[in-house]
Design a protein around this motif. Structure first.
Motif, short mmCIF file in Angstrom:
data_model
loop_
_atom_site.label_atom_id
_atom_site.label_comp_id
_atom_site.label_asym_id
_atom_site.label_seq_id
_atom_site.Cartn_x
_atom_site.Cartn_y
_atom_site.Cartn_z
N GLN A 14 11.64 -1.12 -12.96
CA GLN A 14 11.38 -0.14 -11.89
C GLN A 14 9.92 0.34 -11.86
N THR A 15 9.03 -0.37 -12.54
CA THR A 15 7.63 0.02 -12.57
C THR A 15 6.77 -1.13 -12.06
N TYR A 16 6.02 -0.88 -10.98
CA TYR A 16 5.16 -1.92 -10.41
C TYR A 16 3.76 -1.87 -11.00
N PHE A 17 3.10 -3.02 -10.97
CA PHE A 17 1.73 -3.15 -11.47
C PHE A 17 0.76 -2.50 -10.48
N TRP A 18 -0.08 -1.59 -10.99
CA TRP A 18 -1.09 -0.95 -10.15
C TRP A 18 -2.29 -1.89 -10.01
N VAL A 19 -2.57 -2.32 -8.79
CA VAL A 19 -3.68 -3.25 -8.54
C VAL A 19 -4.98 -2.48 -8.34
N LEU A 20 -4.94 -1.44 -7.51
CA LEU A 20 -6.15 -0.67 -7.20
C LEU A 20 -5.76 0.73 -6.77
N LEU A 21 -6.40 1.72 -7.39
CA LEU A 21 -6.19 3.13 -7.04
C LEU A 21 -7.46 3.63 -6.36
N ARG B 159 -2.05 14.41 -6.16
CA ARG B 159 -1.59 13.47 -5.15
C ARG B 159 -2.70 12.45 -4.93
N PHE B 160 -2.39 11.17 -5.21
CA PHE B 160 -3.42 10.16 -5.02
C PHE B 160 -3.51 9.78 -3.54
N ASP B 161 -4.68 9.30 -3.13
CA ASP B 161 -4.92 8.95 -1.73
C ASP B 161 -4.27 7.62 -1.37
N ILE B 162 -4.70 6.56 -2.04
CA ILE B 162 -4.24 5.22 -1.72
C ILE B 162 -4.00 4.45 -3.02
N LEU B 163 -2.85 3.81 -3.10
CA LEU B 163 -2.54 2.99 -4.27
C LEU B 163 -2.02 1.63 -3.79
N ILE C 56 0.84 -1.20 0.00
CA ILE C 56 0.00 0.00 0.00
C ILE C 56 0.88 1.25 0.00
N VAL C 57 0.59 2.17 -0.91
CA VAL C 57 1.29 3.45 -0.99
C VAL C 57 0.26 4.54 -0.68
N LEU C 58 0.62 5.46 0.23
CA LEU C 58 -0.34 6.47 0.68
C LEU C 58 0.07 7.88 0.30
N GLU C 59 -0.92 8.66 -0.14
CA GLU C 59 -0.81 10.10 -0.35
C GLU C 59 0.53 10.51 -0.96
N GLU C 60 0.79 9.97 -2.14
CA GLU C 60 2.04 10.27 -2.82
C GLU C 60 1.78 11.17 -4.02
N TYR C 61 2.67 12.15 -4.21
CA TYR C 61 2.51 13.05 -5.36
C TYR C 61 2.88 12.33 -6.65
N ILE C 62 2.12 12.61 -7.70
CA ILE C 62 2.45 12.08 -9.01
C ILE C 62 3.40 13.06 -9.70
N THR C 63 4.21 12.55 -10.61
CA THR C 63 4.99 13.45 -11.45
C THR C 63 4.02 14.12 -12.42
N TYR C 64 4.41 15.24 -12.95
CA TYR C 64 3.51 15.99 -13.81
C TYR C 64 3.05 15.17 -15.01
#
Length: 211
Positions: free
Chosen positions: A123-130, A108-112, A87-95
């Motif tokens: 270096q890129t992980y699979f997004w399961v749920l945003l 900035r997404f809430d939960i990923l 779980i990744v929390l409240e992280e800023y996205i690159t532009y």
């Protein structure tokens, strides 16, 4: 160059900027295999529902409380806290740069939830749920523009992404598909406060976690 915060975008603007097409799907079974819940899962789900109901009865439930009282316990119960999910929390996205327009979008997404066992690119992980959460008095549709904007950035790395907008009570899942144009499907709205639809909510979360 104009810089826009994703939370200020309307759904119409997101559809125009990224050429998203909206579709409706009336069944989760088109995408997921839903399994019956165990009795112990039903009991834990009831406890989450009762805990959240107490706060709803008292008045507005803040966005932070929604995450803590409803979203986090549901994710734990569905298996999102176990490897290989992280779980990744409240992280800023690159532009995000919009093609053919002098616009950059930040946010900035809430939960990923990502899978550390799946790499779509180095270096890129699979997004399961945003997940985009709002307070209990905000309509869940207000979270859709942010979900679509953040998902669009990662559609280069994977063919589809699950998104979820919630205010703690209502849960709107969307299934986002890579394509030209990209398409997102609105699934039936679920509700933590109703026994049948809350059971389906947990079934859906479990199925997404196991993809």
């Amino acid at each position: 160059m104009t810089i826009i915060n994703a939370r200020n975008l309307s759904l119409e603007e997101v559809q125009r900027l990224f050429a998203f097409q909206e579709q409706y799907s009336d069944s989760f079974s088109n995408y997921l295999s839903l399994e019956p819940l165990l009795e112990v899962e039903q009991q834990e789900l009831l406890q989450i529902r009762n805990d959240f109901r107490r706060y709803l009865t008292a008045g507005k439930v803040s966005e932070g409380q929604v995450k803590f009282l409803a979203v986090a316990p549901l994710l734990r119960l569905a298996g999102f806290y176990r490897y290989p999910i992280e779980i990744v929390l409240e992280e800023y996205i690159t532009y995000i740069e919009v093609e053919d327009e002098d616009i950059k979008i930040k946010g900035r997404f809430d939960i990923l939830a990502i899978s550390k066992a799946k790499h779509t690119k180095p270096q890129t992980y699979f997004w399961v749920l945003l997940i985009e959460s709002k307070n209990s008095q905000i309509d869940i549709s207000t979270g859709l523009p942010q979900l679509l904007t953040y998902s669009y950035k990662n559609l280069d790395n994977q063919k589809s992404i699950w998104g979820l907008a919630t205010n703690g009570r209502s849960y709107q899942f969307i299934y986002i598909e890579q394509g030209n144009p990209p398409i997102y499907y609105l699934l039936p709205e679920l509700n933590l406060m109703e026994r049948e639809r809350s059971s389906q909510l947990l079934q859906v979360l479990k199925a997404i976690c196991q993809l």
